[in-house]
Design an enzyme around this catalytic site. Structure first.
Site, PDB file in Angstrom:
ATOM      1  N   ALA A   8      -6.781   6.048 -11.706  1.00 21.76           N
ATOM      2  CA  ALA A   8      -5.343   6.032 -11.403  1.00 21.76           C
ATOM      3  C   ALA A   8      -4.531   5.548 -12.598  1.00 21.76           C
ATOM      4  O   ALA A   8      -3.467   6.095 -12.910  1.00 21.76           O
ATOM      5  CB  ALA A   8      -5.091   5.153 -10.195  1.00 21.76           C
ATOM      6  N   GLU A  14      -1.336  -1.622 -10.100  1.00 17.84           N
ATOM      7  CA  GLU A  14      -2.543  -1.102 -10.778  1.00 17.84           C
ATOM      8  C   GLU A  14      -2.890  -1.926 -12.008  1.00 17.84           C
ATOM      9  O   GLU A  14      -3.188  -1.396 -13.070  1.00 17.84           O
ATOM     10  CB  GLU A  14      -2.335   0.359 -11.188  1.00 17.84           C
ATOM     11  CG  GLU A  14      -1.930   1.241 -10.040  1.00 17.84           C
ATOM     12  CD  GLU A  14      -3.057   2.079  -9.511  1.00 17.84           C
ATOM     13  OE1 GLU A  14      -4.183   1.944 -10.030  1.00 17.84           O
ATOM     14  OE2 GLU A  14      -2.818   2.833  -8.572  1.00 17.84           O
ATOM     15  N   ILE A  50       0.832  -1.195   0.000  1.00 22.59           N
ATOM     16  CA  ILE A  50       0.000   0.000   0.000  1.00 22.59           C
ATOM     17  C   ILE A  50       0.878   1.260   0.000  1.00 22.59           C
ATOM     18  O   ILE A  50       1.538   1.566   1.007  1.00 22.59           O
ATOM     19  CB  ILE A  50      -0.946   0.007   1.225  1.00 22.59           C
ATOM     20  CG1 ILE A  50      -1.709  -1.325   1.330  1.00 22.59           C
ATOM     21  CG2 ILE A  50      -1.899   1.202   1.152  1.00 22.59           C
ATOM     22  CD1 ILE A  50      -2.544  -1.698   0.116  1.00 22.59           C
TER      23      ILE A  50
END
Lengths: 398, 244
Positions: A256, A377, A176
Site C-alpha cells: 500500500a 500507513e 479504517i
C-alpha cells in the site's frame, strides 16, 4: 446521494521535465492516459461536491472495478489485472491526482484486502473473494490499527479464541478506510498464543458492526469508520492460512505504501499544474504573477521536487517488479513523496491567493487530504525511524 | 456484421505546432499523438454495434510504425484485429486508395471513419472510398442504427438534420453524438497485447509532395470601438480589415 456535476474543464497535464516517459512502455503510457481520461470523466466533475458534502461517491466503486483499478498486480486468473508495479503506480498517481480519498479507497481494496487474500489466503479464499473485489461487487477494508495501538500494532488487543468449530473474535479497530460500506474486512488479531493472525470477516456476521467516523476535515470523499467485534463467530475457513505474526500485515503495508508514494506524486502534480496555470493567468501590477521572482521560485522548487519524486517512484517500481524493493526503500519513497506533496500543496495554496481556499480549485482539498496521507500507513516520523534503523541497525521505536 | 474502422494517428489538439528543416517537415518532438477524435466516435459506435449484433471490428490505419500505439488503444477499446498500411499518409486520394484496396479483399458491411482527420481536415476520404468501391457514402453521420440490412441514420446538413436510410454496404463519415466516447479499461489493454496487428505494404504511391508548411498569421489585437462611433467601425472594416 446525488452529486453536482461541474462543467469546469479539467485540463490537467503531468509535468515530465526529465523525460521519464521515455522510461515507460507504450502500454504504461496507454494505462496512464486511460486512467487520466477516466478520472477526468468520472471523478473531476463531482469530487468537489463530494468532498464539500463529506459524502463517499459509492457508485464509483463498480466503475473503478470495471476500469480495472483494484488489485492490478494480482493475476488475471482471479479477475484482476496481471499488470506490473509501474502500471499500478501510474494508476494510483492518476487516481490521487483526482482525489486522495478515492485513491485511499482503491489502495485499501487492492493492497490491503486483495493482496493479503492473494498472498496469505487459500486457493478457495482467493477464488471466492478476489473476483468480486476486483470487479467492485465487494468493497473491502483492513483492520490493523486500534484506538490505543497505531504506530505500535504489535500491542494490539483484538483477540481470537479457537472454539473448535469457529474462532471467537473480540476487540475493535479504528481509523479504517472503507469500513462503513465494506462487505468484508481483513482483520488482524492475536490468538491464544499471542501470534497475530489474519481473518476475513463478512458483513452480516453477528456481533460485527462498522460505525462511521464523522466530522473529518480530510479525505472527506471517502468513508472511514471503526470495526467493532463483539463475540463474532468467524468460520475457521475464514482464517488466512499463510499469515503468521506481524510480518503478515506489514507485508500488506509495503504494497500500500508503494501505491501511496505514487499517489502523493499525483496530488503534487495537480497542485503544481493548477498553480502554474493560475500564475500565468492572474494579473497583478499589470502582469501575470508568474512574472515575479518569488512566484517563479515556488514553481521551480515544485517542479524540482516533483521530478525527484518521479525518479524515486520509477526506480522503486522497477525494484518492485524485480522483487527487490525493501521495506526501508518503500519508507523513503512514501515519506519523501507525501512530504513534498504536502509542501507543494501549501505553496500552491499561497500561489492561488484567496482562490486557493475555495472549492473552485483542488488545492485546499489536496492539502487537507495529504494531512491524512502523511499520518496513515506509517507516520512521517515512523518512516524516518525505519530508515534510521536501516542505517544504524538500531531500532529507535521498540 | 463485419465492420472496418479507419483511424488516423494525429497530433493531440493541444499540441504546439512547429516545423523543421526549412519548414518542410512537421516537428514531432514533444508532440503527443492521438486517435482522431471523429475516428474515436466511429470506433466506439462500431464496438457498440458489434455488442448488439455480433460480428467483428477491424481497425485500419494508413501510417508508419509510430501509429501502432494508437492502434493498440483501438484494440483495447474493443476492435478484434488491426491492419496497418505501412506508408506515410501523404494525401486523401492516396489514403482512400489504400483503404479501398484493403476493403475490396473482404466483404465489409460497414466502413466507418471520422468525418475528417484533425490534421489536414480534408474530409473527403469517405467519399473517395465509396466511389472507388462503387458503394454509397454518407457524412457527417451523427446517429446510426442497423436494422437487418438497412442503416438508419441521422446526418447533419446545412441548418438542420436529415434522417436517411440506406442499404448496406456503406461508407460513413462519423461525428458526435453517434456513440459515447470509450476509455479502454485494464482488461482491454491486456487483451490488446495478443490481438493480431497485420502490417501490409501500400499500393501505388502518394501524389502529393509538401514543399513548405506555414502557420496561420497570428491573430491581431482587438480594437474596441464605442457603439456611438459606428462610422469609424465601418471605415476600419472597409479600409483596414478590407472585409466590406
Amino acid at each position: 446521494m446525488e452529486f453536482y456535476q461541474s462543467n469546469k474543464v479539467d485540463d490537467f497535464e503531468s509535468p515530465d521535465f526529465y523525460q521519464i516517459d521515455d522510461l515507460l512502455t507504450e502500454e504504461h503510457l496507454l494505462i496512464r492516459q486511460s486512467v487520466r481520461d477516466f478520472i477526468k470523466k468520472e471523478v473531476s466533475p463531482i469530487i468537489e461536491d463530494a468532498a464539500q458534502k463529506a459524502a463517499f461517491p459509492a457508485y464509483l466503486v463498480k466503475k473503478f472495478g470495471e476500469m480495472g483499478l483494484f488489485g492490478p498486480t494480482i493475476p488475471e486468473k482471479y479477475g484482476a489485472g496481471g499488470l506490473d508495479y509501474i502500471a499500478y503506480g501510474l494508476m494510483m498517481q492518476e487516481v490521487e491526482r483526482g482525489d486522495s480519498g478515492l485513491r485511499s479507497m482503491a489502495s485499501v481494496q487492492g493492497s490491503l484486502v486483495m493482496y493479503p487474500i492473494y498472498e496469505y489466503g487459500s486457493e478457495e479464499q482467493r477464488l471466492k473473494y478476489l473476483p468480486k473485489l476486483a470487479s467492485g461487487e465487494y468493497l473491502g477494508c483492513f483492520g490493523l490499527t486500534e484506538p490505543d495501538f497505531g504506530s505500535n500494532p504489535a500491542g494490539m488487543k483484538t483477540r481470537i479464541e479457537d472454539k473448535g468449530d469457529y474462532y471467537l473474535l473480540n476487540g475493535s479497530k479504528m481509523w479504517i478506510s472503507n469500513a462503513p460500506m465494506a462487505d468484508i474486512a481483513v482483520v488482524w488479531a492475536k490468538n491464544e498464543q499471542g501470534r497475530i493472525k489474519g481473518l476475513i470477516v463478512e458483513r452480516g456476521m453477528e456481533g460485527f458492526s462498522t460505525p462511521e467516523i464523522h466530522q473529518k476535515w480530510s479525505l472527506r470523499a471517502s468513508c472511514t469508520g471503526e470495526l467493532v467485534f463483539d463475540n463474532v463467530k468467524v468460520p475457521k475457513e475464514n482464517l488466512l492460512p499463510s499469515a503468521d505474526g506481524l510480518r503478515g500485515p506489514l507485508g500488506c503495508l509495503d504494497s500500500a505504501r508503494y501505491g501511496i508514494a505514487w499517489g502523493a506524486l499525483g496530488a503534487a502534480m495537480d497542485c503544481y499544474d493548477s498553480a502554474k496555470k493560475y500564475a500565468l493567468e492572474r494579473i497583478q501590477f499589470d502582469k501575470p504573477i508568474a512574472s515575479f521572482q518569488l512566484v517563479q521560485k515556488k514553481l521551480a522548487e515544485m517542479l524540482t521536487e516533483i521530478t525527484k519524486a518521479q525518479l524515486i517512484c520509477w526506480r522503486l517500481g522497477m525494484l518492485k517488479n524485480a522483487g527487490k524493493a525493501t521495506t526501508a526503500q518503500i519508507s523513503l519513497a512514501k515519506r519523501n513523496n507525501v512530504d513534498i506533496a504536502l509542501k507543494i500543496a501549501r505553496e500552491a495554496r499561497q500561489l492561488h491567493g484567496g482562490m486557493g481556499i475555495t472549492g473552485e480549485y483542488p488545492i485546499m482539498r489536496h492539502l487537507m487530504n495529504l494531512e491524512s496521507v502523511v499520518t496513515y500507513e506509517g507516520t512521517h516520523d515512523i518512516h524516518l525511524l525505519i530508515l534510521g534503523a536501516e542505517i544504524t541497525g538500531i531500532s529507535a521505536f521498540k | 456484421m463485419k465492420i472496418l474502422v479507419c483511424i488516423t494517428n494525429v497530433p493531440d489538439t493541444t499540441a504546439k505546432i512547429s516545423f523543421i528543416d526549412g519548414d518542410t517537415k512537421f516537428n514531432k518532438t514533444g508532440v503527443q499523438y492521438i486517435c482522431g477524435p471523429y475516428d474515436d466516435y466511429a470506433l466506439s459506435r462500431a464496438v457498440e454495434l458489434k455488442e448488439q449484433h455480433g460480428g467483428t471490428v477491424t481497425v485500419l490505419n494508413v501510417g508508419e510504425a509510430e501509429s501502432e500505439q494508437v492502434i493498440r488503444k483501438c484494440l483495447a477499446i474493443g476492435a478484434d484485429d488491426a491492419i496497418r498500411v505501412n506508408t506515410e499518409p501523404t494525401d486523401s486520394y492516396f489514403v482512400a486508395e489504400q483503404i479501398a484496396h484493403i476493403a475490396s479483399q473482404e466483404n465489409y458491411d460497414l466502413i466507418l471513419m471520422g468525418r475528417e482527420s484533425i490534421d489536414f481536415n480534408s474530409g473527403v476520404v469517405h467519399g473517395l472510398v465509396g466511389e472507388m468501391l462503387g458503394i454509397p457514402s454518407l457524412s457527417p453521420v451523427m446517429k446510426l442504427e442497423i436494422d437487418g440490412g438497412v442503416a438508419k441514420m441521422t446526418r447533419e446538413i446545412e441548418g438542420g438534420k436529415e434522417d436517411v436510410e440506406a442499404s448496406l454496404p456503406l461508407v460513413l463519415g462519423c461525428q458526435e453524438p453517434i456513440a459515447e466516447w470509450k476509455i479502454p479499461n485494464m482488461r482491454g489493454i491486456m487483451s490488446a497485447r495478443t490481438k493480431p496487428l497485420k502490417v501490409v505494404e501500400p499500393v501505388g504511391s502518394g501524389l502529393t509532395i509538401t514543399e513548405k508548411y506555414a502557420l496561420p498569421a497570428p491573430k491581431g489585437a482587438v480594437k474596441m470601438i464605442p457603439a456611438e462611433e459606428a462610422e469609424k467601425l465601418i471605415d476600419l472594416l472597409k479600409n483596414e480589415a478590407k472585409v466590406l
